[in-house]
Design a protein around this motif. Structure first.
Motif, mmCIF file in Angstrom:
data_model
loop_
_atom_site.group_PDB
_atom_site.id
_atom_site.type_symbol
_atom_site.label_atom_id
_atom_site.label_comp_id
_atom_site.label_asym_id
_atom_site.label_seq_id
_atom_site.Cartn_x
_atom_site.Cartn_y
_atom_site.Cartn_z
ATOM 1 N N PHE A 154 0.866 -1.175 0.000
ATOM 2 C CA PHE A 154 0.000 0.000 0.000
ATOM 3 C C PHE A 154 0.906 1.230 0.000
ATOM 4 C CE2 PHE A 154 -3.654 -2.264 2.505
ATOM 5 C CZ PHE A 154 -3.744 -3.207 1.494
ATOM 6 N N GLN A 155 0.484 2.249 -0.744
ATOM 7 C CA GLN A 155 1.384 3.396 -0.935
ATOM 8 C C GLN A 155 1.413 4.354 0.261
ATOM 9 O OE1 GLN A 155 1.657 5.361 -4.989
ATOM 10 N NE2 GLN A 155 0.605 6.960 -3.853
ATOM 11 N N GLU A 156 0.248 4.541 0.908
ATOM 12 C CA GLU A 156 0.188 5.555 1.966
ATOM 13 C C GLU A 156 -0.685 5.083 3.119
ATOM 14 O OE1 GLU A 156 -1.162 9.198 0.128
ATOM 15 O OE2 GLU A 156 0.193 8.920 -1.563
ATOM 16 N N LEU A 183 -6.160 5.077 4.019
ATOM 17 C CA LEU A 183 -5.160 4.396 3.182
ATOM 18 C C LEU A 183 -5.217 4.921 1.758
ATOM 19 C CD1 LEU A 183 -5.999 0.695 4.172
ATOM 20 C CD2 LEU A 183 -3.971 2.001 4.918
ATOM 21 N N ASP A 184 -4.050 5.027 1.120
ATOM 22 C CA ASP A 184 -4.020 5.112 -0.341
ATOM 23 C C ASP A 184 -3.373 3.821 -0.817
ATOM 24 O OD1 ASP A 184 -3.848 5.555 -2.996
ATOM 25 O OD2 ASP A 184 -2.587 7.355 -2.899
ATOM 26 N N ILE A 185 -4.218 2.936 -1.346
ATOM 27 C CA ILE A 185 -3.707 1.629 -1.792
ATOM 28 C C ILE A 185 -2.876 1.810 -3.068
ATOM 29 C CG2 ILE A 185 -4.377 -0.743 -2.425
ATOM 30 C CD1 ILE A 185 -5.659 -0.218 0.185
ATOM 31 N N ILE A 197 -10.469 5.294 1.864
ATOM 32 C CA ILE A 197 -9.611 4.379 1.093
ATOM 33 C C ILE A 197 -9.489 4.968 -0.309
ATOM 34 C CG2 ILE A 197 -9.208 2.049 0.222
ATOM 35 C CD1 ILE A 197 -11.073 0.922 2.268
ATOM 36 N N GLU A 198 -8.258 5.279 -0.679
ATOM 37 C CA GLU A 198 -8.008 5.859 -2.010
ATOM 38 C C GLU A 198 -7.532 4.770 -2.965
ATOM 39 O OE1 GLU A 198 -5.582 9.384 -1.735
ATOM 40 O OE2 GLU A 198 -4.735 9.053 -3.725
ATOM 41 N N ASP A 199 -7.949 4.870 -4.206
ATOM 42 C CA ASP A 199 -7.558 3.920 -5.263
ATOM 43 C C ASP A 199 -7.522 2.466 -4.755
ATOM 44 O OD1 ASP A 199 -7.499 5.799 -7.282
ATOM 45 O OD2 ASP A 199 -5.336 6.054 -7.285
ATOM 46 N N PRO A 200 -8.680 1.933 -4.312
ATOM 47 C CA PRO A 200 -8.719 0.560 -3.815
ATOM 48 C C PRO A 200 -8.534 -0.487 -4.916
ATOM 49 C CG PRO A 200 -10.930 1.502 -3.845
ATOM 50 C CD PRO A 200 -9.989 2.612 -4.159
ATOM 51 N N GLY A 258 -11.155 8.544 -5.636
ATOM 52 C CA GLY A 258 -10.602 8.279 -6.968
ATOM 53 C C GLY A 258 -9.444 9.215 -7.259
ATOM 54 N N ASP A 259 -8.256 8.615 -7.428
ATOM 55 C CA ASP A 259 -7.078 9.394 -7.831
ATOM 56 C C ASP A 259 -6.691 8.953 -9.251
ATOM 57 O OD1 ASP A 259 -4.622 10.548 -8.206
ATOM 58 O OD2 ASP A 259 -3.574 9.434 -6.659
ATOM 59 N N ASP A 260 -5.992 7.804 -9.364
ATOM 60 C CA ASP A 260 -5.668 7.301 -10.711
ATOM 61 C C ASP A 260 -6.935 7.025 -11.516
ATOM 62 O OD1 ASP A 260 -3.038 7.429 -9.992
ATOM 63 O OD2 ASP A 260 -2.804 5.293 -9.634
ATOM 64 N N ILE A 299 -12.963 12.746 -4.596
ATOM 65 C CA ILE A 299 -11.990 12.903 -5.686
ATOM 66 C C ILE A 299 -10.702 13.529 -5.162
ATOM 67 C CG2 ILE A 299 -13.040 15.145 -6.374
ATOM 68 C CD1 ILE A 299 -12.111 14.538 -9.240
ATOM 69 N N LEU A 300 -9.583 12.970 -5.588
ATOM 70 C CA LEU A 300 -8.297 13.593 -5.323
ATOM 71 C C LEU A 300 -8.056 14.581 -6.462
ATOM 72 C CD1 LEU A 300 -6.365 12.831 -2.963
ATOM 73 C CD2 LEU A 300 -4.774 12.126 -4.740
ATOM 74 N N VAL A 301 -7.722 15.813 -6.116
ATOM 75 C CA VAL A 301 -7.523 16.846 -7.137
ATOM 76 C C VAL A 301 -6.052 17.223 -7.188
ATOM 77 C CG1 VAL A 301 -8.041 19.244 -7.743
ATOM 78 C CG2 VAL A 301 -9.861 17.754 -6.896
ATOM 79 N N LYS A 302 -5.437 16.965 -8.349
ATOM 80 C CA LYS A 302 -4.036 17.333 -8.565
ATOM 81 C C LYS A 302 -3.989 18.143 -9.852
ATOM 82 C CE LYS A 302 -2.117 12.924 -6.811
ATOM 83 N NZ LYS A 302 -1.815 11.529 -7.271
ATOM 84 N N PRO A 303 -3.736 19.455 -9.762
ATOM 85 C CA PRO A 303 -3.791 20.277 -10.973
ATOM 86 C C PRO A 303 -2.904 19.750 -12.107
ATOM 87 C CG PRO A 303 -3.709 21.681 -9.043
ATOM 88 C CD PRO A 303 -3.541 20.272 -8.545
ATOM 89 N N VAL A 361 -7.021 18.415 2.538
ATOM 90 C CA VAL A 361 -5.774 18.543 1.773
ATOM 91 C C VAL A 361 -4.912 17.338 2.103
ATOM 92 C CG1 VAL A 361 -5.675 21.062 1.564
ATOM 93 C CG2 VAL A 361 -4.674 19.952 3.583
ATOM 94 N N LYS A 362 -4.132 16.895 1.111
ATOM 95 C CA LYS A 362 -3.200 15.796 1.328
ATOM 96 C C LYS A 362 -1.838 16.291 0.877
ATOM 97 C CE LYS A 362 -2.849 11.897 -1.158
ATOM 98 N NZ LYS A 362 -2.845 10.504 -1.666
ATOM 99 N N PHE A 363 -1.010 16.666 1.853
ATOM 100 C CA PHE A 363 0.296 17.254 1.531
ATOM 101 C C PHE A 363 1.443 16.426 2.110
ATOM 102 C CE2 PHE A 363 -1.799 21.777 1.588
ATOM 103 C CZ PHE A 363 -2.309 21.580 0.315
#
Ligand code: PGA
Ligand code: ZN
Length: 424
Positions: free
Chosen positions: A168-170, A247-249, A290-293, A317-319, A340-344, A393-395
Protein backbone atom coordinates in the motif's frame (compact mmCIF):
# COMPACT_ATOMS: atom_id res chain seq x y z
CA UNK A 1 -5.74 47.05 -16.75
CA UNK A 2 -2.41 45.34 -16.02
CA UNK A 3 -0.71 43.44 -18.82
CA UNK A 4 1.65 40.50 -18.74
CA UNK A 5 5.08 41.81 -19.72
CA UNK A 6 7.26 38.70 -19.65
CA UNK A 7 7.09 34.94 -19.20
CA UNK A 8 10.20 32.89 -18.54
CA UNK A 9 10.64 29.19 -17.70
CA UNK A 10 13.68 27.47 -16.22
CA UNK A 11 14.68 24.01 -15.08
CA UNK A 12 14.99 23.43 -11.31
CA UNK A 13 15.05 20.28 -9.15
CA UNK A 14 12.11 18.73 -7.31
CA UNK A 15 12.17 16.95 -3.93
CA UNK A 16 13.31 13.67 -5.53
CA UNK A 17 16.22 15.49 -7.15
CA UNK A 18 14.64 15.29 -10.60
CA UNK A 19 14.30 18.25 -12.96
CA UNK A 20 11.05 20.16 -13.07
CA UNK A 21 9.86 23.43 -14.58
CA UNK A 22 9.55 26.79 -12.82
CA UNK A 23 7.96 29.72 -14.64
CA UNK A 24 8.16 33.40 -13.68
CA UNK A 25 5.72 35.98 -15.03
CA UNK A 26 5.89 39.76 -14.69
CA UNK A 27 3.24 42.38 -15.34
CA UNK A 28 3.76 45.93 -16.61
CA UNK A 29 2.79 47.32 -13.17
CA UNK A 30 5.91 45.77 -11.64
CA UNK A 31 4.38 42.66 -10.08
CA UNK A 32 5.76 39.16 -10.46
CA UNK A 33 4.77 35.56 -9.66
CA UNK A 34 6.53 32.19 -9.82
CA UNK A 35 5.08 28.68 -10.18
CA UNK A 36 6.92 25.37 -10.04
CA UNK A 37 5.28 22.09 -11.01
CA UNK A 38 5.35 18.77 -9.10
CA UNK A 39 5.64 15.28 -10.52
CA UNK A 40 4.12 11.91 -9.59
CA UNK A 41 5.61 8.42 -9.25
CA UNK A 42 2.35 6.49 -9.43
CA UNK A 43 0.92 8.13 -12.51
CA UNK A 44 -2.59 7.43 -13.80
CA UNK A 45 -2.81 6.14 -17.38
CA UNK A 46 -4.99 9.08 -18.42
CA UNK A 47 -3.08 11.91 -16.75
CA UNK A 48 -2.14 14.86 -18.94
CA UNK A 49 1.27 14.39 -20.57
CA UNK A 50 4.38 15.43 -18.67
CA UNK A 51 6.99 16.45 -21.23
CA UNK A 52 10.52 15.19 -20.49
CA UNK A 53 13.51 15.57 -22.81
CA UNK A 54 14.34 11.87 -23.11
CA UNK A 55 18.01 12.81 -23.58
CA UNK A 56 20.00 10.03 -21.86
CA UNK A 57 22.99 12.37 -21.47
CA UNK A 58 21.10 14.71 -19.13
CA UNK A 59 19.37 13.66 -15.88
CA UNK A 60 18.85 10.16 -17.23
CA UNK A 61 16.37 11.51 -19.78
CA UNK A 62 14.30 13.43 -17.23
CA UNK A 63 15.37 16.97 -18.21
CA UNK A 64 12.61 19.48 -18.97
CA UNK A 65 14.46 21.82 -21.34
CA UNK A 66 11.96 21.10 -24.13
CA UNK A 67 9.08 22.11 -21.83
CA UNK A 68 11.00 25.29 -20.90
CA UNK A 69 11.64 26.05 -24.58
CA UNK A 70 7.92 25.60 -25.30
CA UNK A 71 7.21 28.31 -22.73
CA UNK A 72 10.04 30.64 -23.70
CA UNK A 73 9.83 30.35 -27.47
CA UNK A 74 6.15 29.75 -28.14
CA UNK A 75 3.72 30.23 -25.24
CA UNK A 76 5.28 33.52 -24.12
CA UNK A 77 4.54 35.13 -27.52
CA UNK A 78 0.82 34.54 -27.02
CA UNK A 79 0.61 35.31 -23.31
CA UNK A 80 2.60 38.56 -23.22
CA UNK A 81 0.15 41.46 -23.50
CA UNK A 82 -2.78 39.59 -21.87
CA UNK A 83 -4.55 40.75 -18.71
CA UNK A 84 -3.39 38.43 -15.86
CA UNK A 85 -6.83 38.72 -14.27
CA UNK A 86 -8.47 36.98 -17.24
CA UNK A 87 -7.53 33.43 -16.23
CA UNK A 88 -10.08 31.65 -18.39
CA UNK A 89 -8.87 33.50 -21.52
CA UNK A 90 -5.25 32.69 -20.69
CA UNK A 91 -6.05 29.01 -20.17
CA UNK A 92 -8.09 28.85 -23.36
CA UNK A 93 -5.15 30.25 -25.33
CA UNK A 94 -2.89 27.61 -23.77
CA UNK A 95 -5.37 24.87 -24.70
CA UNK A 96 -5.67 26.15 -28.28
CA UNK A 97 -1.91 26.39 -28.68
CA UNK A 98 -1.50 22.80 -27.60
CA UNK A 99 -4.54 21.44 -29.42
CA UNK A 100 -4.20 17.82 -28.20
CA UNK A 101 -6.47 15.79 -25.91
CA UNK A 102 -3.78 15.22 -23.26
CA UNK A 103 -1.48 18.24 -23.74
CA UNK A 104 1.13 16.10 -25.40
CA UNK A 105 2.31 18.78 -27.82
CA UNK A 106 3.56 21.39 -25.33
CA UNK A 107 3.50 19.28 -22.15
CA UNK A 108 1.09 19.69 -19.22
CA UNK A 109 4.08 20.70 -17.07
CA UNK A 110 4.86 23.62 -19.41
CA UNK A 111 1.19 24.62 -19.69
CA UNK A 112 0.38 24.42 -15.97
CA UNK A 113 3.50 26.37 -15.00
CA UNK A 114 2.20 29.30 -17.09
CA UNK A 115 -1.45 28.87 -16.05
CA UNK A 116 -0.55 28.79 -12.34
CA UNK A 117 2.02 31.61 -12.49
CA UNK A 118 -0.50 33.85 -14.31
CA UNK A 119 -3.13 32.96 -11.70
CA UNK A 120 -0.79 33.98 -8.89
CA UNK A 121 0.06 37.16 -10.79
CA UNK A 122 -3.68 37.87 -11.08
CA UNK A 123 -4.00 37.59 -7.30
CA UNK A 124 -1.04 39.91 -6.83
CA UNK A 125 -2.52 42.48 -9.25
CA UNK A 126 -5.87 42.20 -7.44
CA UNK A 127 -3.90 42.92 -4.23
CA UNK A 128 -5.49 40.08 -2.29
CA UNK A 129 -4.08 36.76 -1.03
CA UNK A 130 -4.33 33.89 -3.52
CA UNK A 131 -6.88 32.00 -1.40
CA UNK A 132 -9.22 34.99 -1.43
CA UNK A 133 -8.64 35.57 -5.12
CA UNK A 134 -9.50 31.92 -5.86
CA UNK A 135 -12.75 32.13 -3.87
CA UNK A 136 -13.81 35.43 -5.45
CA UNK A 137 -12.87 34.56 -9.00
CA UNK A 138 -14.71 31.26 -9.06
CA UNK A 139 -17.63 32.09 -6.76
CA UNK A 140 -16.72 29.95 -3.73
CA UNK A 141 -17.66 31.02 -0.19
CA UNK A 142 -15.55 33.62 1.55
CA UNK A 143 -12.88 31.64 3.45
CA UNK A 144 -13.39 31.34 7.19
CA UNK A 145 -10.98 30.04 9.85
CA UNK A 146 -13.66 27.55 10.91
CA UNK A 147 -13.91 25.92 7.51
CA UNK A 148 -10.34 25.26 6.50
CA UNK A 149 -9.69 21.94 4.75
CA UNK A 150 -8.95 18.99 7.02
CA UNK A 151 -5.39 17.69 6.60
CA UNK A 152 -4.63 14.08 5.68
CA UNK A 153 -1.13 13.21 6.95
CA UNK A 154 0.82 10.44 5.28
CA UNK A 155 2.87 8.95 8.12
CA UNK A 156 3.99 5.67 6.53
CA UNK A 157 5.12 5.39 2.90
CA UNK A 158 5.03 2.14 0.93
CA UNK A 159 4.52 1.11 -2.68
CA UNK A 160 6.38 3.27 -5.18
CA UNK A 161 7.18 5.86 -2.48
CA UNK A 162 8.73 3.58 0.14
CA UNK A 163 11.04 0.63 0.51
CA UNK A 164 10.59 -2.94 1.71
CA UNK A 165 7.42 -4.98 1.90
CA UNK A 166 4.62 -2.47 2.09
CA UNK A 167 2.49 -2.65 -1.04
CA UNK A 168 0.00 0.00 0.00
CA UNK A 169 1.38 3.40 -0.93
CA UNK A 170 0.19 5.55 1.97
CA UNK A 171 -0.94 5.03 5.55
CA UNK A 172 -2.76 8.13 6.78
CA UNK A 173 -3.61 9.74 10.09
CA UNK A 174 -6.54 12.13 9.71
CA UNK A 175 -7.34 14.43 12.63
CA UNK A 176 -10.98 14.91 13.52
CA UNK A 177 -12.66 17.84 11.76
CA UNK A 178 -13.53 19.20 15.23
CA UNK A 179 -9.89 20.30 15.57
CA UNK A 180 -8.59 23.56 14.16
CA UNK A 181 -5.91 23.28 11.50
CA UNK A 182 -3.16 24.26 13.93
CA UNK A 183 -4.34 21.66 16.49
CA UNK A 184 -4.38 19.04 13.74
CA UNK A 185 -0.85 19.90 12.68
CA UNK A 186 0.37 19.76 16.27
CA UNK A 187 -1.20 16.34 16.74
CA UNK A 188 0.26 15.03 13.49
CA UNK A 189 3.73 16.24 14.40
CA UNK A 190 3.52 14.56 17.82
CA UNK A 191 2.31 11.29 16.31
CA UNK A 192 5.03 11.47 13.63
CA UNK A 193 7.73 11.65 16.31
CA UNK A 194 6.11 8.99 18.49
CA UNK A 195 5.94 6.70 15.47
CA UNK A 196 9.67 7.14 14.91
CA UNK A 197 10.34 6.09 18.51
CA UNK A 198 8.09 3.03 18.13
CA UNK A 199 9.89 2.06 14.92
CA UNK A 200 13.30 2.36 16.55
CA UNK A 201 12.13 0.25 19.51
CA UNK A 202 10.93 -2.43 17.10
CA UNK A 203 14.18 -2.24 15.12
CA UNK A 204 12.21 -1.53 11.95
CA UNK A 205 14.35 1.03 10.12
CA UNK A 206 13.00 4.54 10.16
CA UNK A 207 14.22 6.07 6.93
CA UNK A 208 11.66 8.27 5.23
CA UNK A 209 9.96 7.79 1.87
CA UNK A 210 9.20 10.24 -0.93
CA UNK A 211 6.43 12.05 0.95
CA UNK A 212 8.26 12.30 4.26
CA UNK A 213 6.44 9.42 5.99
CA UNK A 214 8.53 6.58 7.40
CA UNK A 215 9.43 3.74 5.06
CA UNK A 216 9.83 0.95 7.62
CA UNK A 217 10.90 -2.61 7.24
CA UNK A 218 7.69 -4.47 8.16
CA UNK A 219 6.22 -7.78 7.08
CA UNK A 220 2.76 -6.71 5.90
CA UNK A 221 0.42 -3.80 5.27
CA UNK A 222 -1.64 -4.82 8.30
CA UNK A 223 1.52 -4.47 10.43
CA UNK A 224 1.84 -0.86 9.28
CA UNK A 225 -1.78 -0.15 10.24
CA UNK A 226 -1.24 -1.85 13.62
CA UNK A 227 1.83 0.32 14.17
CA UNK A 228 -0.24 3.46 13.64
CA UNK A 229 -2.85 2.13 16.08
CA UNK A 230 -0.15 1.38 18.67
CA UNK A 231 1.37 4.84 18.18
CA UNK A 232 -1.98 6.56 18.65
CA UNK A 233 -2.73 4.41 21.71
CA UNK A 234 0.56 5.46 23.29
CA UNK A 235 -0.30 9.15 22.70
CA UNK A 236 -2.80 11.38 24.51
CA UNK A 237 -5.13 11.06 21.50
CA UNK A 238 -7.99 8.61 20.95
CA UNK A 239 -8.33 6.58 17.78
CA UNK A 240 -11.60 7.22 15.94
CA UNK A 241 -12.35 10.18 18.17
CA UNK A 242 -9.43 12.59 17.84
CA UNK A 243 -7.81 10.93 14.86
CA UNK A 244 -8.82 8.46 12.16
CA UNK A 245 -6.96 6.16 9.81
CA UNK A 246 -6.97 6.16 6.02
CA UNK A 247 -5.16 4.40 3.18
CA UNK A 248 -4.02 5.11 -0.34
CA UNK A 249 -3.71 1.63 -1.79
CA UNK A 250 -2.62 2.97 -5.24
CA UNK A 251 -3.89 -0.42 -6.39
CA UNK A 252 -2.97 0.02 -10.04
CA UNK A 253 0.65 -0.44 -8.91
CA UNK A 254 -0.08 -3.86 -7.41
CA UNK A 255 -2.39 -5.20 -10.11
CA UNK A 256 -0.86 -7.99 -12.21
CA UNK A 257 -2.72 -10.42 -14.50
CA UNK A 258 -6.12 -9.23 -13.15
CA UNK A 259 -5.12 -9.91 -9.53
CA UNK A 260 -3.86 -7.99 -6.51
CA UNK A 261 -0.71 -9.33 -4.85
CA UNK A 262 -0.19 -8.11 -1.29
CA UNK A 263 2.29 -9.15 1.37
CA UNK A 264 -0.51 -9.93 3.87
CA UNK A 265 -1.78 -12.93 1.91
CA UNK A 266 0.14 -15.64 0.07
CA UNK A 267 -1.94 -15.97 -3.10
CA UNK A 268 -2.93 -13.08 -5.38
CA UNK A 269 -6.52 -11.89 -4.88
CA UNK A 270 -9.25 -11.29 -7.44
CA UNK A 271 -11.04 -7.94 -7.33
CA UNK A 272 -13.88 -9.30 -5.18
CA UNK A 273 -11.48 -11.12 -2.82
CA UNK A 274 -9.50 -7.91 -2.46
CA UNK A 275 -12.75 -6.04 -1.77
CA UNK A 276 -13.49 -8.55 1.03
CA UNK A 277 -10.01 -7.93 2.45
CA UNK A 278 -10.65 -4.17 2.48
CA UNK A 279 -14.12 -4.60 4.01
CA UNK A 280 -12.51 -6.65 6.79
CA UNK A 281 -9.87 -3.96 7.35
CA UNK A 282 -12.62 -1.39 7.61
CA UNK A 283 -14.57 -3.54 10.08
CA UNK A 284 -11.48 -3.71 12.26
CA UNK A 285 -10.20 -0.14 12.03
CA UNK A 286 -13.22 2.01 10.96
CA UNK A 287 -11.22 3.73 8.23
CA UNK A 288 -12.12 7.27 7.21
CA UNK A 289 -10.99 6.84 3.61
CA UNK A 290 -9.61 4.38 1.09
CA UNK A 291 -8.01 5.86 -2.01
CA UNK A 292 -7.56 3.92 -5.26
CA UNK A 293 -8.72 0.56 -3.81
CA UNK A 294 -8.69 -1.04 -7.28
CA UNK A 295 -6.99 -0.74 -10.62
CA UNK A 296 -7.78 2.44 -12.58
CA UNK A 297 -9.93 0.54 -15.10
CA UNK A 298 -11.69 -1.94 -12.78
CA UNK A 299 -14.94 0.07 -12.74
CA UNK A 300 -17.17 -2.79 -11.55
CA UNK A 301 -15.07 -3.40 -8.43
CA UNK A 302 -15.19 0.30 -7.62
CA UNK A 303 -18.97 0.31 -8.05
CA UNK A 304 -19.56 -2.64 -5.72
CA UNK A 305 -17.22 -1.37 -2.99
CA UNK A 306 -18.89 2.05 -3.11
CA UNK A 307 -22.31 0.41 -2.94
CA UNK A 308 -21.16 -1.53 0.15
CA UNK A 309 -19.03 1.02 2.03
CA UNK A 310 -19.79 4.38 0.41
CA UNK A 311 -22.10 5.46 3.24
CA UNK A 312 -19.44 4.77 5.89
CA UNK A 313 -16.24 6.21 4.43
CA UNK A 314 -14.65 8.05 1.54
CA UNK A 315 -13.80 5.95 -1.50
CA UNK A 316 -11.36 8.25 -3.25
CA UNK A 317 -10.60 8.28 -6.97
CA UNK A 318 -7.08 9.39 -7.83
CA UNK A 319 -5.67 7.30 -10.71
CA UNK A 320 -9.30 6.45 -11.52
CA UNK A 321 -10.33 10.07 -12.09
CA UNK A 322 -7.04 11.90 -12.86
CA UNK A 323 -8.72 15.29 -12.21
CA UNK A 324 -10.47 14.81 -15.55
CA UNK A 325 -14.01 16.00 -16.22
CA UNK A 326 -15.09 13.07 -18.38
CA UNK A 327 -13.66 10.46 -15.99
CA UNK A 328 -15.50 12.20 -13.16
CA UNK A 329 -18.73 12.23 -15.19
CA UNK A 330 -18.35 8.48 -15.75
CA UNK A 331 -17.71 7.89 -12.02
CA UNK A 332 -20.81 9.91 -11.11
CA UNK A 333 -22.92 7.98 -13.60
CA UNK A 334 -21.69 4.65 -12.24
CA UNK A 335 -21.55 5.69 -8.53
CA UNK A 336 -17.99 4.35 -8.63
CA UNK A 337 -16.66 6.47 -5.74
CA UNK A 338 -17.69 9.37 -3.52
CA UNK A 339 -14.53 11.49 -3.25
CA UNK A 340 -11.99 12.90 -5.69
CA UNK A 341 -8.30 13.59 -5.32
CA UNK A 342 -7.52 16.85 -7.14
CA UNK A 343 -4.04 17.33 -8.57
CA UNK A 344 -3.79 20.28 -10.97
CA UNK A 345 -0.91 18.69 -12.88
CA UNK A 346 -3.04 15.66 -13.75
CA UNK A 347 -5.07 17.96 -16.01
CA UNK A 348 -2.83 20.95 -16.72
CA UNK A 349 -4.68 24.26 -16.24
CA UNK A 350 -6.21 26.08 -13.29
CA UNK A 351 -9.55 26.63 -15.06
CA UNK A 352 -10.01 22.94 -15.87
CA UNK A 353 -9.09 22.01 -12.30
CA UNK A 354 -11.77 24.35 -10.97
CA UNK A 355 -14.40 22.91 -13.38
CA UNK A 356 -13.66 19.42 -12.05
CA UNK A 357 -14.00 20.63 -8.44
CA UNK A 358 -17.33 22.31 -9.22
CA UNK A 359 -18.77 19.18 -10.80
CA UNK A 360 -17.53 17.05 -7.90
CA UNK A 361 -19.13 19.38 -5.35
CA UNK A 362 -22.39 19.56 -7.27
CA UNK A 363 -22.55 15.77 -6.94
CA UNK A 364 -21.69 15.67 -3.24
CA UNK A 365 -18.22 14.25 -3.76
CA UNK A 366 -15.69 15.12 -1.08
CA UNK A 367 -12.81 17.12 -2.55
CA UNK A 368 -9.22 16.45 -1.52
CA UNK A 369 -6.58 18.80 -2.94
CA UNK A 370 -3.29 16.94 -3.22
CA UNK A 371 0.45 17.47 -3.76
CA UNK A 372 2.58 14.94 -5.73
CA UNK A 373 5.26 12.63 -4.41
CA UNK A 374 7.90 14.66 -6.26
CA UNK A 375 7.13 18.21 -5.17
CA UNK A 376 8.74 21.60 -4.61
CA UNK A 377 8.65 24.21 -1.86
CA UNK A 378 5.66 25.75 -3.69
CA UNK A 379 2.78 26.60 -1.29
CA UNK A 380 0.18 27.56 -3.92
CA UNK A 381 -1.94 24.46 -3.24
CA UNK A 382 -2.66 25.57 0.33
CA UNK A 383 -4.23 28.79 -0.96
CA UNK A 384 -5.99 27.02 -3.78
CA UNK A 385 -7.50 24.39 -1.46
CA UNK A 386 -8.83 27.06 0.92
CA UNK A 387 -10.19 29.14 -1.97
CA UNK A 388 -12.13 26.26 -3.54
CA UNK A 389 -13.53 25.12 -0.15
CA UNK A 390 -11.80 21.75 -0.38
CA UNK A 391 -12.90 19.30 2.32
CA UNK A 392 -9.37 17.92 2.75
CA UNK A 393 -5.77 18.54 1.77
CA UNK A 394 -3.20 15.80 1.33
CA UNK A 395 0.30 17.25 1.53
CA UNK A 396 2.29 14.29 2.91
CA UNK A 397 3.97 13.92 6.30
CA UNK A 398 4.40 16.81 8.75
CA UNK A 399 8.10 16.77 7.85
CA UNK A 400 10.40 17.66 4.89
CA UNK A 401 10.52 21.14 3.42
CA UNK A 402 8.32 20.64 0.39
CA UNK A 403 5.54 19.18 2.59
CA UNK A 404 5.70 21.65 5.49
CA UNK A 405 5.81 24.62 3.08
CA UNK A 406 2.15 23.88 2.35
CA UNK A 407 1.13 23.08 5.93
CA UNK A 408 2.91 26.21 7.18
CA UNK A 409 1.06 28.31 4.63
CA UNK A 410 -2.22 26.90 6.02
CA UNK A 411 -1.09 27.97 9.49
CA UNK A 412 -0.58 31.48 8.13
CA UNK A 413 -3.98 31.47 6.43
CA UNK A 414 -5.68 30.31 9.64
CA UNK A 415 -4.04 33.10 11.63
CA UNK A 416 -4.80 35.68 8.95
CA UNK A 417 -8.47 34.68 8.84
CA UNK A 418 -8.73 34.59 12.64
CA UNK A 419 -7.42 38.13 12.77
CA UNK A 420 -10.21 39.16 10.38
CA UNK A 421 -12.87 37.23 12.33
CA UNK A 422 -11.75 37.58 15.95
CA UNK A 423 -14.96 36.11 17.41
CA UNK A 424 -14.91 32.83 15.39
P1 PGA B 1 2.09 10.34 -6.86
O1 PGA B 1 1.36 9.79 -5.58
O2 PGA B 1 2.29 11.79 -6.71
O3 PGA B 1 3.37 9.55 -6.90
O4 PGA B 1 1.20 10.01 -8.03
C1 PGA B 1 0.38 10.50 -4.88
C2 PGA B 1 -0.90 9.72 -4.76
O5 PGA B 1 -1.03 8.62 -5.32
O6 PGA B 1 -1.83 10.19 -4.12
ZN1 ZN C 1 -3.18 8.31 -4.75
Amino acid sequence: MPKIKSVYAREILDSRGNPTIETTVWSDNGRGAVASIPSGASIGRLEAFELRDGDPHRFDGLGVLKACANVNQLISKYVVGLDPLRQNDIDQILLNLDGTENKSKLGANAILSVSQACFELGASCAEIPTFEYTAQKYGFATPSPLHLPNPIFNLINGGKHGAGNLDFQEFHCIPSSRKSFSQSLEMASELYHLLKKTLIEKKATSSVGDEGGYAPNLVSNTDAIELLVETIESSPYKLNEDVYLGLDIAATSLYRSNKYKISDIKDPLTGSQFADFLIDLNRKYSLLSIEDPFDQDAWEDWESLTAGLGKQLMIVGDDLLVTNLSRLQEAIKRSACNAILVKPNQIGTISETVSVIKLAKANNFSVIVSHRSGDTDEDFLADFAVGVEADFVKFGAPGRGERVAKYNRLLFIQEYLESLHPTQ
